[in-house]
Write a protein that holds these residues in place. Structure first.
Motif, mmCIF file in Angstrom:
data_model
loop_
_atom_site.group_PDB
_atom_site.id
_atom_site.type_symbol
_atom_site.label_atom_id
_atom_site.label_comp_id
_atom_site.label_asym_id
_atom_site.label_seq_id
_atom_site.Cartn_x
_atom_site.Cartn_y
_atom_site.Cartn_z
ATOM 1 N N MET A 339 0.865 -1.173 0.000
ATOM 2 C CA MET A 339 0.000 0.000 0.000
ATOM 3 C C MET A 339 0.907 1.230 0.000
ATOM 4 O O MET A 339 1.741 1.400 0.897
ATOM 5 N N ALA A 340 0.758 2.054 -1.032
ATOM 6 C CA ALA A 340 1.634 3.217 -1.224
ATOM 7 C C ALA A 340 0.819 4.505 -1.144
ATOM 8 O O ALA A 340 -0.401 4.518 -1.316
ATOM 9 N N ALA A 341 1.519 5.593 -0.868
ATOM 10 C CA ALA A 341 0.865 6.906 -0.788
ATOM 11 C C ALA A 341 0.556 7.418 -2.190
ATOM 12 O O ALA A 341 1.347 7.238 -3.121
ATOM 13 N N ASN A 342 -0.591 8.049 -2.339
ATOM 14 C CA ASN A 342 -0.977 8.617 -3.633
ATOM 15 C C ASN A 342 0.153 9.493 -4.177
ATOM 16 O O ASN A 342 0.724 10.304 -3.448
ATOM 17 N N GLY A 343 0.472 9.315 -5.452
ATOM 18 C CA GLY A 343 1.551 10.079 -6.075
ATOM 19 C C GLY A 343 2.823 9.286 -6.260
ATOM 20 O O GLY A 343 3.668 9.634 -7.085
ATOM 21 N N TYR A 344 2.984 8.219 -5.470
ATOM 22 C CA TYR A 344 4.185 7.384 -5.578
ATOM 23 C C TYR A 344 4.237 6.749 -6.975
ATOM 24 O O TYR A 344 3.200 6.364 -7.489
ATOM 25 N N PRO A 345 5.400 6.654 -7.632
ATOM 26 C CA PRO A 345 6.753 6.906 -7.142
ATOM 27 C C PRO A 345 7.231 8.350 -7.289
ATOM 28 O O PRO A 345 8.420 8.619 -7.149
ATOM 29 N N PHE A 369 3.377 -5.497 7.537
ATOM 30 C CA PHE A 369 4.724 -4.987 7.795
ATOM 31 C C PHE A 369 4.776 -3.496 7.461
ATOM 32 O O PHE A 369 4.313 -3.069 6.401
ATOM 33 N N HIS A 370 5.345 -2.721 8.386
ATOM 34 C CA HIS A 370 5.447 -1.268 8.210
ATOM 35 C C HIS A 370 6.652 -0.952 7.329
ATOM 36 O O HIS A 370 7.765 -1.423 7.598
ATOM 37 N N ALA A 371 6.429 -0.150 6.300
ATOM 38 C CA ALA A 371 7.511 0.220 5.385
ATOM 39 C C ALA A 371 7.861 1.697 5.478
ATOM 40 O O ALA A 371 9.031 2.066 5.464
ATOM 41 N N GLY A 372 6.854 2.545 5.565
ATOM 42 C CA GLY A 372 7.084 3.990 5.674
ATOM 43 C C GLY A 372 6.035 4.619 6.564
ATOM 44 O O GLY A 372 5.145 5.329 6.101
ATOM 45 N N THR A 373 6.124 4.328 7.869
ATOM 46 C CA THR A 373 5.122 4.827 8.813
ATOM 47 C C THR A 373 5.778 5.608 9.944
ATOM 48 O O THR A 373 6.981 5.516 10.177
ATOM 49 N N ASP A 374 4.954 6.342 10.662
ATOM 50 C CA ASP A 374 5.408 7.065 11.851
ATOM 51 C C ASP A 374 4.185 7.252 12.751
ATOM 52 O O ASP A 374 3.065 6.872 12.377
ATOM 53 N N MET A 375 4.396 7.853 13.909
ATOM 54 C CA MET A 375 3.291 8.167 14.816
ATOM 55 C C MET A 375 3.194 9.684 14.947
ATOM 56 O O MET A 375 4.220 10.368 15.050
ATOM 57 N N ASN A 376 1.960 10.225 14.950
ATOM 58 C CA ASN A 376 1.805 11.669 15.143
ATOM 59 C C ASN A 376 1.660 11.986 16.631
ATOM 60 O O ASN A 376 1.721 11.093 17.487
ATOM 61 N N GLY A 386 6.817 6.765 0.648
ATOM 62 C CA GLY A 386 6.112 6.407 -0.577
ATOM 63 C C GLY A 386 5.420 5.065 -0.441
ATOM 64 O O GLY A 386 4.196 4.956 -0.514
ATOM 65 N N ARG A 387 6.225 4.027 -0.212
ATOM 66 C CA ARG A 387 5.650 2.714 0.095
ATOM 67 C C ARG A 387 5.467 2.649 1.608
ATOM 68 O O ARG A 387 6.418 2.826 2.363
ATOM 69 N N VAL A 388 4.250 2.404 2.045
ATOM 70 C CA VAL A 388 3.916 2.629 3.458
ATOM 71 C C VAL A 388 3.661 1.334 4.229
ATOM 72 O O VAL A 388 4.148 1.172 5.342
ATOM 73 N N LEU A 389 2.913 0.392 3.633
ATOM 74 C CA LEU A 389 2.601 -0.866 4.298
ATOM 75 C C LEU A 389 2.799 -2.032 3.340
ATOM 76 O O LEU A 389 2.613 -1.888 2.122
ATOM 77 N N VAL A 409 -5.847 -6.011 3.150
ATOM 78 C CA VAL A 409 -5.867 -4.653 2.593
ATOM 79 C C VAL A 409 -7.244 -4.010 2.815
ATOM 80 O O VAL A 409 -7.348 -2.833 3.188
ATOM 81 N N ALA A 410 -8.309 -4.790 2.592
ATOM 82 C CA ALA A 410 -9.674 -4.264 2.722
ATOM 83 C C ALA A 410 -9.994 -3.836 4.152
ATOM 84 O O ALA A 410 -10.878 -2.988 4.368
ATOM 85 N N ALA A 411 -9.267 -4.396 5.126
ATOM 86 C CA ALA A 411 -9.524 -4.052 6.530
ATOM 87 C C ALA A 411 -8.860 -2.744 6.939
ATOM 88 O O ALA A 411 -9.124 -2.225 8.027
ATOM 89 N N ILE A 412 -8.000 -2.211 6.076
ATOM 90 C CA ILE A 412 -7.252 -0.989 6.404
ATOM 91 C C ILE A 412 -7.951 0.229 5.822
ATOM 92 O O ILE A 412 -8.298 0.251 4.634
ATOM 93 N N ASP A 413 -8.143 1.232 6.643
ATOM 94 C CA ASP A 413 -8.825 2.470 6.244
ATOM 95 C C ASP A 413 -7.779 3.562 6.015
ATOM 96 O O ASP A 413 -7.267 4.157 6.963
ATOM 97 N N TRP A 414 -7.467 3.795 4.758
ATOM 98 C CA TRP A 414 -6.460 4.798 4.416
ATOM 99 C C TRP A 414 -6.792 5.385 3.031
ATOM 100 O O TRP A 414 -6.267 4.928 2.017
ATOM 101 N N PRO A 415 -7.674 6.379 2.980
ATOM 102 C CA PRO A 415 -8.119 6.940 1.703
ATOM 103 C C PRO A 415 -6.983 7.534 0.863
ATOM 104 O O PRO A 415 -7.101 7.619 -0.371
#
Length: 429
Positions: A339-345, A369-376, A386-389, A409-415
């Motif tokens: 699961m990647a962020a919109n706009g990647y690559p 598995f976390h690829a590009g995550t953080d906590m706010n 870019g690549r997040v999960l 993937v369907a269980a994850i809420d990330w618009p």
């Protein structure tokens, strides 16, 4: 054992997850790690290419083994610095890691050792590069010589596109990494990833994986670091794997040992299965990402003894026992959907909130598995790359593994995220 793992991506999270399952291991430390790895063991916020900081951390922890995940610390000489301090390290020397950090170096070695690969030219002069292109036929393969985060390869369909790419690369598109370029002949066939764990003499072959480089369904759009993977990949049959072993891996390992740069760690052999046999597309000096996720998920046994033997030697004599400990013969089919962020690559917006990861993790045989995550500041999981999960699943067969991964993937809420919907399409067609 105490194990220190360098890196912060999906590859490193899957390694930490697998290593922590070993009955031999008490603690897993990560640097810098990520929110997923933080649940496994302590994470230390440092740059893994910073030789001084890494050595100071190792001297503080005194780990029994250090596993280097990404390519940048290897290229920076971190493994050499740690070995000089007396630590056992899983990862090749800076000299040996040039197989990945310099495409031209790798091509020259293959030529020297007689390893099958595409014809090529190396260039630092723009005029010479453009003249070389004129003598070729489309499509054209242009590669940045140095490390470019998996994005430094363009397959140009026309001479004009190839010329523009060469000019962009040499003008600094990837900084120093593309000051020198490699231009290759295009190879027809299907790509696959062969991973070999080695102490420089013996070799353990992991199940063959296949990843999806293009950003879009149907293998369309620009190249990425990888949008998903699966294993085992049926494109490589027993005969092809035997040719990889005898024509590629054995000549490379023996040649590098003879040239005073023995290879210790994992050798990633990206191959093209062509009508005339397997040929090398590229070498990497570490596990692929996301291929590592499917390999770690699918292996039912303990990988730690093999990591340690590759770091210290003696693989030839202990080969059979290590393969049995890993459970190689009982590997479960596995698949990863990135699961990647919109706009990647391309450019991506960081900071969007991700919900539902725990729900996905709770599904049978699914691991995120976390690829590009953080906590706010609110303690929410957010996108930080870019690549997040990497939503990964195993199954009794590949179809079940893929279906479970997409269920995750369907269980994850990330618009603000997207993913490919055709992972493993070649194997399932």
């Amino acid at each position: 054992m105490k194990i220190l793992l360098l890196g912060s991506g999906g590859r490193e999270h899957s390694l930490a997850w697998k290593i922590a399952q070993s009955p031999l291991v008490d603690e897993v430390f990560s640097a810098p790690g990520n929110p997923g790895m933080d649940k496994i063991g302590p994470c230390f916020d440092l740059d893994p290419t910073d030789l001084k900081a890494v050595q100071e951390l190792a001297l503080q922890i005194v780990p029994d083994l250090i596993v280097i995940g990404p390519e940048a610390p290897l290229a920076a000489g971190v493994s050499d610095a740690l070995r000089a301090r007396g630590f056992d390290v899983f990862g090749p020397s800076q000299k040996a890691a040039q197989l990945e950090s310099s495409k031209g170096f790798a091509k020259d070695l293959m030529k020297k050792y007689g390893v099958p690969t595409a014809g090529y030219g190396r260039f630092t002069d723009l005029t010479e590069a453009l003249e070389y292109l004129e003598g070729m036929t489309a499509p054209y393969v242009i590669k940045a010589d140095g490390l470019a985060a998996g994005k430094g390869v363009v397959i140009a369909q026309t001479l004009e596109e190839a010329e523009n790419t060469v000019e962009e690369f040499m003008a600094g598109r990837f900084g120093d990494a593309s000051a020198e370029i490699v231009i290759e002949e295009f190879m027809e066939g299907e790509e696959a990833s062969v991973f070999v764990m080695t102490d420089g003499e013996g070799a353990i072959y992991l199940p063959v994986a296949q990843d999806h480089k293009r950003v879009g369904d149907g293998d369309t759009g620009p190249n990425t670091g990888g949008m998903g993977a699966y294993a085992p990949a049926p494109v490589v049959d027993a005969r092809t794997l035997e040719l990889v072993q005898t024509m590629i891996v054995e000549p490379m390992l023996s040649g590098m040992a003879d040239d005073d740069m023995p290879y210790q760690g994992v050798l990633y052999v990206g191959i093209m299965v062509t009508p005339s046999g397997p040929k090398v597309v590229e070498f990497n000096a570490r596990f692929g990402d996301p291929e590592c996720q499917v390999l770690m998920a699918g292996l039912p046994g303990d990988i730690v003894p093999a990591l340690l033997v590759c770091a210290t030697g003696g693989l030839v004599s202990s080969h059979a026992a290590l393969c049995e400990m890993m459970g190689l013969s009982e590997f479960r089919p596995s698949a990863t959907v990135v699961m990647a962020a919109n706009g990647y690559p391309g450019a991506v917006k960081k900071g969007s909130v991700i919900a539902g990861v725990d729900n996905a993790d709770a599904i049978d045989s699914v691991t995120v598995f976390h690829a590009g995550t953080d906590m706010n500041e609110k303690g929410e999981l957010i996108a930080a790359g870019g690549r997040v999960l990497g939503v990964t699943a195993t199954g009794d067969d590949l179809r079940q593994a893929v279906d479970r991964a997409y269920h995750g993937v369907a269980a994850i809420d990330w618009p603000e995220g997207f993913y490919r919907r055709d992972i493993a399409h070649r194997a399932l067609k």
